[in-house]
Structure formats: C-alpha cells, structure tokens
Design a protein around this motif. Structure first.
Motif, PDB file in Angstrom:
ATOM      1  N   GLU A 141      35.704  33.606  50.630  1.00 34.34           N
ATOM      2  CA  GLU A 141      36.002  33.531  49.197  1.00 34.34           C
ATOM      3  C   GLU A 141      35.902  34.888  48.510  1.00 34.34           C
ATOM      4  OE1 GLU A 141      33.375  31.962  50.636  1.00 34.34           O
ATOM      5  OE2 GLU A 141      34.360  30.054  51.119  1.00 34.34           O
ATOM      6  N   ALA A 142      35.729  35.964  49.260  1.00 39.09           N
ATOM      7  CA  ALA A 142      35.454  37.277  48.675  1.00 39.09           C
ATOM      8  C   ALA A 142      36.514  37.714  47.667  1.00 39.09           C
ATOM      9  CB  ALA A 142      35.313  38.318  49.780  1.00 39.09           C
ATOM     10  N   ILE A 143      37.791  37.566  48.014  1.00 41.86           N
ATOM     11  CA  ILE A 143      38.855  38.031  47.116  1.00 41.86           C
ATOM     12  C   ILE A 143      38.828  37.256  45.803  1.00 41.86           C
ATOM     13  CG2 ILE A 143      41.324  38.440  46.846  1.00 41.86           C
ATOM     14  CD1 ILE A 143      40.079  40.058  49.074  1.00 41.86           C
ATOM     15  N   ARG A 144      38.743  35.944  45.897  1.00 42.77           N
ATOM     16  CA  ARG A 144      38.705  35.104  44.684  1.00 42.77           C
ATOM     17  C   ARG A 144      37.504  35.459  43.809  1.00 42.77           C
ATOM     18  NH1 ARG A 144      42.270  31.084  44.658  1.00 42.77           N
ATOM     19  NH2 ARG A 144      43.183  30.350  46.627  1.00 42.77           N
ATOM     20  N   ASN A 145      36.367  35.646  44.450  1.00 43.40           N
ATOM     21  CA  ASN A 145      35.143  35.898  43.695  1.00 43.40           C
ATOM     22  C   ASN A 145      35.111  37.278  43.062  1.00 43.40           C
ATOM     23  OD1 ASN A 145      34.263  33.339  44.370  1.00 43.40           O
ATOM     24  ND2 ASN A 145      33.052  34.027  46.123  1.00 43.40           N
ATOM     25  N   ILE A 146      35.970  38.159  43.529  1.00 39.70           N
ATOM     26  CA  ILE A 146      36.083  39.479  42.908  1.00 39.70           C
ATOM     27  C   ILE A 146      37.070  39.445  41.743  1.00 39.70           C
ATOM     28  CG2 ILE A 146      37.049  41.804  43.260  1.00 39.70           C
ATOM     29  CD1 ILE A 146      35.652  41.861  45.970  1.00 39.70           C
ATOM     30  N   ALA A 239      29.650  41.164  41.836  1.00 34.20           N
ATOM     31  CA  ALA A 239      30.031  39.876  42.430  1.00 34.20           C
ATOM     32  C   ALA A 239      29.175  39.620  43.671  1.00 34.20           C
ATOM     33  CB  ALA A 239      31.507  39.877  42.790  1.00 34.20           C
ATOM     34  N   PRO A 240      27.977  39.057  43.506  1.00 34.78           N
ATOM     35  CA  PRO A 240      27.109  38.804  44.660  1.00 34.78           C
ATOM     36  C   PRO A 240      27.661  37.748  45.604  1.00 34.78           C
ATOM     37  CG  PRO A 240      26.178  37.811  42.687  1.00 34.78           C
ATOM     38  CD  PRO A 240      27.349  38.634  42.240  1.00 34.78           C
ATOM     39  N   ASP A 241      28.629  36.944  45.114  1.00 37.29           N
ATOM     40  CA  ASP A 241      29.225  35.910  45.966  1.00 37.29           C
ATOM     41  C   ASP A 241      30.450  36.430  46.721  1.00 37.29           C
ATOM     42  OD1 ASP A 241      30.709  36.199  43.660  1.00 37.29           O
ATOM     43  OD2 ASP A 241      30.739  34.077  43.137  1.00 37.29           O
TER      44      ASP A 241
END
Length: 394
Positions: A141-146, A239-241
C-alpha cells in the motif's frame, strides 16, 4: 565558575538534543492537538505517479526488488516505473530489461546517485515522483499511502518510513532498529508540528514541479531535496504506513562506513542549507532543523568529551561536592559499557545493555571522522555501498 558553566552547557546540549527536544516536541504537539481537535479524513487519490529507483550493482537482489515493485497496489496505467543503473558493471541492467513494464535508463559512466537522479528526472512526466532505494522492499500500500497526503496543497513532499528488519541475532539489526524507531517517533511529531526535517532516501516523494537539480557533488541528495522544498514554503508530510524494509549492515565495519559518509554529507548539507540557520526567516522550520539535525552533527558530539573533561576537573578542584562524583561515576559506567559493547560486537555477541551505549558513542565518533573527511574533501558523491545482511524477503 567558568568550569561549571562549561560543564552544565555541555550537559544541557546533550540532554536537549537526545531527550529534551523530543519531550518539548511532544508537549507542542499535544498543545496543537488540543487547539485543533478536528482530524481531517483521508482523501482518496489515484493520480499518475512515477516510482524512481536508482540501482548500482544490485544483481543479487534486483529480481526481488522489481517483483516487489510490480506487485504494489496501484493501477498499472497510473504507475510509471523507472530504474536507473548508471555505472553498474554487473548484470543489473540486463536483468531489468527482462521486465517490459519497467523503463530502464543506463549509462556506463558512474557519476554518483545524485547525478543519476538528476538525469532520470528529465524522464518524469507525472505530477508526483517517489524515490526509493534498490536494496529495500515496499509494503503493497506504499504508493497509495504516500499520494493521499498531496490532498493538502501545502504538502510539497512526503517522507516514508524506514524499517530495519532483524535477521537472526545480528547486533546491528537490534540496535539500528531501536535507533530508527526513535527517529520515526521524532519524524511523526515533527510532521505533526509542522514538517519532517529531511527525508530518508529509502522512501520519499516530492511534487515533480518543485524538484530542482541538485549539485552532483551532493552526498545526501534526499536531505537536500526535501529541505529545499521546505525553503519554498511547503512542508514534508510523514507517512508511517508507507515503509521501506531493509536488512541491517553486514558488520559494524560496514555500518561505520555508512555513518562516516552520512556525517560528511551532514556537514556539506549544513553549508548548502545555511539559510535555514536563520531562525528569523524560517522560525518554526529552523527550530526543528537546528534541534533535530544540526546539533547532532555539531555541538552534541563536541559536548561528549567536554562534559567528561570538565567533570574530571570539577572532581579534582571540588572533591567534596557529591554531584560531580556522581556524574563522573555515571559517565565512567557509560564508557565502560560502550567499550564492553565494542569488544562484544567484534565477537558478534548480542547484548543490548552494552551494545546501545557502544552504538551511541560509535555514531558520535563517526561525526568527527565525517567532519575531517568533509574539510579534506575526501567524501565523493559516488561511493562503495555498505554490505548488508541477507536481504529481507517480501
């Protein structure tokens, strides 16, 4: 009296830099939360975005990295993937060519990561670009969460999270991980107060229109890029997630190479970002920058020997004062534990009570070595990367 002033000044600097700033930050954040009780809801965003990965001689890990990239949870038609492998002399470029969805940029000449990123940015056409290291794996989910943080027009960049993944009973993993957990907490509070002060290259993002070419001799490109965006009046969100996972350094010798390089780059950054030292021009940003970064590269390492020597002299001149004797005893215990940790580390024996004092002292010694490397101009932008333990698995 002068000796006491020196003693207390060095003690206060050390306490503030490593403990006091975090406590003050927490208080300021709690006050801000009290005044602003409404929490903005997450905004759904799926803009076109480029993932830019700079890789140098990563043939042992590059397949896993590309596979991880292709499995990210983001629409394929909106995620442009660029790998730049300038200077690589192994099979890294050939392996990447096997993946048609990935755009490969390669030149035989090796000019360093900063020059490679500058060159690659000319191929970025999306409004946002995300940088990450080739030796890390991202959560799906890194891209979305950024990108969701860009719903705020004042967000000029986003810093992701670095996670050091322990492997076996490695000393470096345990202590490097503890250090990054504390750093992550400070980043969280920094961002909540105003802005993260310097993103880590393992995973960070910027608005493409705000990116400006970085001098090729720059060592800490991520740090310079993110803070120059802050100088333009934007903030770096956190964005820690969205996190990048990497294994720790293969040995304390490899970690030493990395720390000295970062320290040399830190002094270079202070010079290039000297305008940020003007707290009247950037009141809140300068407060965070000086407290969190500058002190760690300047006064704090100096304060360690000054505190010890002034303490010795106070015990000598005023032996009847129990405070001087108590602080000296605590310092001797600390340095004794650090020396013990050094010998245990060389034997690959894990013992946090000894290794943590050693790692703290080790980081500060690396600052002195980095300073001399900076003033003698012996730290090149291109360098031989530190070896890591067995790579993390997705």
């Amino acid at each position: 009296m002068i000796l006491k002033l020196i003693f207390f000044a060095s003690f206060i600097i050390l306490f503030y830099n490593y403990v006091g700033y975090g406590l003050l930050l927490l208080v300021l954040v709690k006050i801000k939360r009290w005044y602003r009780r409404d929490t903005p809801a997450d905004t759904f965003m799926e803009p076109p975005v480029t993932l830019l990965v700079a890789a140098y001689n990563e043939e042992d890990f590059i397949r896993e990295k590309v596979t991880n990239t292709l499995e990210l949870d983001y629409p394929a038609d909106k995620l442009h993937i660029i790998y730049i492998t300038d200077g690589s002399s192994d099979r890294t470029p050939d392996i990447i060519k096997e993946y048609p969805r990935v755009q490969l940029l390669h030149e035989n000449a090796r000019r360093g990561k900063t020059a490679a990123i500058n060159r690659a940015m000319a191929h970025v056409t999306t409004p946002y670009v995300i940088f990450c290291d080739a030796n890390t794996l991202l959560n799906k989910e890194a891209i979305r969460n950024i990108v969701k943080h860009y719903a705020d027009a004042q967000t000029g960049g986003v810093a992701g999270e670095k996670k050091v993944v322990a492997s076996g009973d490695a000393n470096a993993a345990s202590t490097e991980g503890v250090y990054w957990k504390y750093e992550s907490l400070l980043k969280k509070w920094d961002a909540e107060l105003y802005s993260v002060v310097g993103a880590a290259g393992e995973l960070f993002s910027v608005r493409t229109e705000l990116y400006e070419q970085v001098e090729p001799e720059v060592v800490l490109d991520d740090f310079i890029i993110s803070l120059r965006i802050c100088q333009k009046g934007f903030r770096i969100a956190y964005a820690p997630d969205a996190f990048a996972m990497e294994s720790p350094s293969a040995s304390i010798t490899e970690e030493h190479k990395r720390k000295v390089r970062i320290s040399a780059g830190g002094f270079q950054s202070i010079v290039k970002l000297k305008a940020l030292l003007n707290i009247f021009r950037y009141p809140l940003l300068s407060f965070q920058y000086i407290s969190h970064r500058v002190l760690r590269w300047t006064l704090s390492p100096l304060s360690l020997p000054i505190l010890f020597v002034s303490n010795l002299l106070l015990v000598w001149t005023e032996p009847q004062v129990w405070l001087w004797q108590l602080v000296l005893a605590l310092q001797l215990c600390f340095y004794g534990a650090a020396i013990t940790g050094y010998f245990l580390a060389n034997r690959n024996i894990k013992s946090k009570p000894f290794y943590i004092p050693f790692y703290f002292l080790f980081m500060n010694i690396a600052v002195f070595q980095g300073f001399f490397r900076f003033i003698t101009k012996r730290q090149a932008a291109a360098w031989e990367k530190s070896r890591r333990l067995v790579a993390v698995k997705s």
